[in-house]
Design an enzyme around this catalytic site. Structure first.
Site, PDB file in Angstrom:
ATOM      1  N   ASP A 283      -0.182 -18.246   9.525  1.00  0.00           N
ATOM      2  CA  ASP A 283       0.954 -18.896  10.158  1.00  0.00           C
ATOM      3  C   ASP A 283       1.753 -17.794  10.858  1.00  0.00           C
ATOM      4  O   ASP A 283       1.481 -16.600  10.701  1.00  0.00           O
ATOM      5  CB  ASP A 283       1.814 -19.659   9.144  1.00  0.00           C
ATOM      6  CG  ASP A 283       2.646 -20.754   9.822  1.00  0.00           C
ATOM      7  OD1 ASP A 283       2.861 -20.662  11.053  1.00  0.00           O
ATOM      8  OD2 ASP A 283       3.103 -21.686   9.140  1.00  0.00           O
TER       9      ASP A 283
HETATM   10  C1  NOJ Z   1       5.117 -22.077  12.165  1.00  0.00           C
HETATM   11  C2  NOJ Z   1       4.694 -23.369  11.533  1.00  0.00           C
HETATM   12  O1  NOJ Z   1       4.779 -23.275  10.123  1.00  0.00           O
HETATM   13  C3  NOJ Z   1       3.300 -23.788  11.915  1.00  0.00           C
HETATM   14  O2  NOJ Z   1       3.054 -25.069  11.391  1.00  0.00           O
HETATM   15  C4  NOJ Z   1       3.124 -23.755  13.395  1.00  0.00           C
HETATM   16  O3  NOJ Z   1       1.863 -24.229  13.751  1.00  0.00           O
HETATM   17  C5  NOJ Z   1       3.346 -22.334  13.862  1.00  0.00           C
HETATM   18  N1  NOJ Z   1       4.697 -21.938  13.549  1.00  0.00           N
HETATM   19  C6  NOJ Z   1       3.098 -22.148  15.356  1.00  0.00           C
HETATM   20  O4  NOJ Z   1       4.113 -22.708  16.079  1.00  0.00           O
END
Ligand code: NOJ
Length: 746
Positions: A283
């Protein structure tokens, strides 16, 4: 002795044969692709390999990234949706870098791209995987039309705490429902015959993220391996089996180990047990955040831990690109680990056909955005997602004889908020609100008195109430803004925000029929509001076409069929409360509540069972609940046998009758309880659901097959198997009704 040796030899031969058998690819790769991967890999320098493992969020000028792309230092980008720029990025990579490897372009396309569908919690409320698959396909057609070939969806985190804002983004509390939605979305995004509209799915967040302590986002979790295996992992495994191409690690640490550095989940389970050969991405900066967790001293340390744990691509920590080369040199990371990561990345790029067709046809892509059939599917999804929670008979309203309508409430005309969280690309200019839809359908009959959330707007009450007195019916649209749910948007108070509950009281006092519609990102605690309206529809933020969908429901063109994908609580203090809990040794027996008794002098106890003195043990609405304008009756529930082998098939049949005056669709649900296990088992678990459409007065015998293997779980010995014994099975319209039938597994 001789016998033992023969057995050992046989076992060795079997295991050797197993070793020589290539594992089937979970993402659909074949020998041809694997050969191309090896050929390309053999030409890559270590620096180029590490470049593939680097994902960068791009913004501003293309030229800012051109040099890094030419040098093969970026394998993937996120957050660019301009097809012209994406083509230019691809051109630089394909034509100007040494090996011409195209980019993987990612984006959070969570519930639609331009055409926004209901938030995933609403999609789950449809209990309609086919419709959800269609929605995901449409999202893929629109997003790939602009060059996006990878979405960070579906989110498969089981969520049993509505304070957690990200409950909006998933399918709610249930394992089986979540798994079916997971498969549907994966199939929809990726398509069944890969072509230019295939968008790689990314199942996330692996794993346990939804169990954040206190419902505060990013928080630690303390899930046992058994909870992981019985509750949190099955939707991921189902999605892997459905061919999900990529997976994202979660932010949380579980029992002290952050997911991005967790070898047990990323290697032992994901790769070794499930055979996943797709791409694992972190993430956003979750690798870097392992430093804050106290799991690594610096970026080099956490990069080493992440890559050795099985991460292939770094989203925005820049830990791989900065440190992997020196770590290979120092021996902390083997080059073979890097090679495997790069194989996983190239495999997805090849499967998506990016090497053959890296570019998007800009004009053709534009033409498909907000296409008529997309809007139509979004409206149908919204219609099916709405749950009728209360109706004293006022709904459906009679369109032919409707008089003057007062429309009010903060969500009546909130084009941005109705789209919900994660609607990056949905434009509010395309949203049709309830107010717009009502005005179009009933010209001259709609009086709109706006109302905001805040206390200052309270002065408006007088205007609204006097307008209510003049109206024949009041349609009030309540709820929460999109910004109050989603990532990092958690709440400790789940009542309607601001003065909305007071507004409802004032409207009721005006004496005209009040119909409330709530639009929210989570199940709010609306118990105190229910008596103040004659009917209530609950819509998890319903997206672009929410307005027309709600009007169709209010006026009976469509009969509500949505069911709660999550338990609705009476008060936030009941968290966590979910239907699929295990049984205590002292279950609640309906004891008297504090409010209902006058405490006797000297009384020392109100009972010795598991409940709250003030709120009892029951929720406001159970999982799977939802009314209709008609009524359904279940009868003749029968099983084909009384005893089943562990590898058998249970055939359940039941009669479902539409006993009311409207055509309607019922979501028939089948729950099972394993009465005694090597470990305690949930009091009920959903094992099947079926949407059954019946005309008024019609009845039908429905037959459903449930493999006995669906009853397997991770028991005391850690093995996944069905334990013989006694079971009960319910067929009902929600998780809290019906009479069980019994059977045995031997
Ligand atoms: C953080 C989020 O937790 C995740 O779900 C998302 O896909 C990413 N950022 C990218 O934006």
């Amino acid at each position: 002795m001789k016998y033992t040796r023969t057995l050992l030899l046989a076992a060795l031969l079997v295991s050797l044969a197993a070793c020589t058998q290539p594992k089937p690819s979970t993402v659909g790769s074949d020998a041809g692709i694997e050969k191309r991967i090896e050929q390309l890999l053999s030409k890559m320098t270590l620096s180029e390999k590490i470049g593939q493992m680097n994902q960068v969020s791009v913004g501003g000028e293309v030229s800012n990234y051109a040099e890094a792309m030419r040098n093969g230092q970026i394998g993937s980008i996120l957050n660019e949706v301009d097809p012209v720029k994406i083509n230019e990025f691809q051109r630089i990579c394909v034509e100007e870098s040494r090996l011409g490897i195209p980019l993987l372009v990612g984006r959070d396309v969570i519930h639609g791209f331009h055409t926004v569908f209901p938030i995933p919690l609403g999609l789950a409320a449809t209990f309609d995987p086919a419709l959800v698959e269609q929605g995901a396909r449409i999202a893929a057609v629109e997003a790939t039309g602009q060059g996006v070939r990878w979405t960070f969806s579906p989110m498969l985190d089981i969520a049993r705490d509505p304070r957690w804002g990200r409950m909006a983004e998933g399918s709610g509390e249930d394992v089986w429902l979540d798994a079916r939605m997971a498969e549907a979305m994966v199939r929809g995004y990726q398509g069944t015959d890969p072509d230019g509209s295939s968008m790689a799915a990314c199942i996330k967040h692996f794993v346990g993220y939804g169990a954040a302590e206190g419902g505060r986002d990013y928080n630690s979790t303390f899930l046992t391996e058994r909870q992981l295996r019985n509750v949190y992992l099955p939707p991921f495994e189902a999605a892997v089996k459905a061919g999900a191409m990529t997976l994202m690690t979660s932010f949380n640490d579980n029992d002290g180990v952050p997911s991005t550095g967790n070898t047990f989940i990323l290697k032992d389970i994901l790769r070794d047990e499930w055979g996943f050969d797709g791409l694992v991405v972190t993430d956003w900066n979750s690798m870097g955040e392992m430093i804050s967790h106290g799991f690594g001293v610096d970026r080099k340390d956490v990069a080493c831990k992440a890559v050795n744990a099985g991460v292939d691509m770094d989203m925005m920590t820049f830990g791989f690109i900065s440190h992997l080369e020196e770590m290979v040199a120092s021996g902390c990371v083997k080059e073979s680990v890097i090679d495997n990561a790069v194989r996983n990345i190239l495999r997805i790029k090849m499967l998506l056909g990016l090497f053959e067709n890296p570019y998007v046809d800009v004009a053709a892509g534009q033409a498909v955005q907000y296409a008529e059939n997309h809007l139509d599917a979004a409206r149908r999804s919204a219609e099916e997602s709405v749950i009728l929670l209360k109706n004293d008979g006022i709904l459906p309203l009679d369109a032919a004889h409707v008089g003057s309508i007062l429309v009010t409430g903060p969500m009546a005309d909130a084009p941005h908020d109705q789209l919900g969280t994660w609607a990056f690309d949905g434009e509010k200019s395309h949203t049709v609100t309830p107010l717009m839809a009502l005005r179009e359908r009933f010209p001259g009959k709609v009086n709109y008195v706006p109302y905001g959330y805040s206390r200052e707007r309270r002065t408006r009450f007088d205007d609204i109430v006097s307008a209510a007195r003049r109206a024949d019916v009041v349609l009030v649209f309540l709820g929460e803004e999109a910004i109050l749910s989603g990532e990092a948007h958690c709440l400790a108070d789940l009542n309607l925000i601001g003065t909305q509950s007071e507004l409802l009281v004032a409207l009721k006092a005006a004496g005209k029929p009040v119909v409330a519609t709530v639009m929210a990102g989570r199940p709010l605690t609306i118990e105190r509001d229910l008596p103040n309206c004659r009917a209530m529809l609950y819509a998890f933020h319903p997206g672009t076409m929410g307005g027309p969908a709600l009007v169709n429901l209010l006026f009976g063109d469509v009969n509500p069929s949505g069911k709660t994908p999550v338990t609705f609580l009476r008060t936030v203090g009941q968290v966590p409360m979910y239907y699929s809990h295990t049984m205590t040794g002292r279950p609640y027996k309906g004891e008297t509540l504090l409010n209902d008794i006058a405490l006797e002098a000297g009384q020392t106890s109100l009972g010795n069972t598991s409940y709250y003195l003030d709120y009892g043990a029951r929720p406001l609405f159970p999982f799977g609940y939802g009314l209709s304008y008609t009524t359904f009756d279940y009868s003749d529930i029968a099983l084909d046998k009384t005893v089943y082998p562990a590898d058998g098939m249970i055939t359940v049949s039941f009669k479902l009758a539409n006993t009311g005056a409207f055509d309607g669709t019922e979501v028939a649900q089948i729950y099972v309880r394993d009465l005694v296990g090597s470990v305690t088992r949930p009091v009920k678990e959903l094992k099947h659901f079926e949407r059954v459409a019946l005309k008024a007065g019609e009845q039908r015998t429905v037959q459903v097959q449930i493999p006995v293997s669906e009853l397997a779980f991770c028991g005391l010995d850690g093995a996944w198997k069905v334990e013989p014994g006694d079971f009960q099975l319910w067929v009902s319209g929600d998780s809290d009704s019906g009479q069980p039938v019994s059977f045995k597994v031997q």
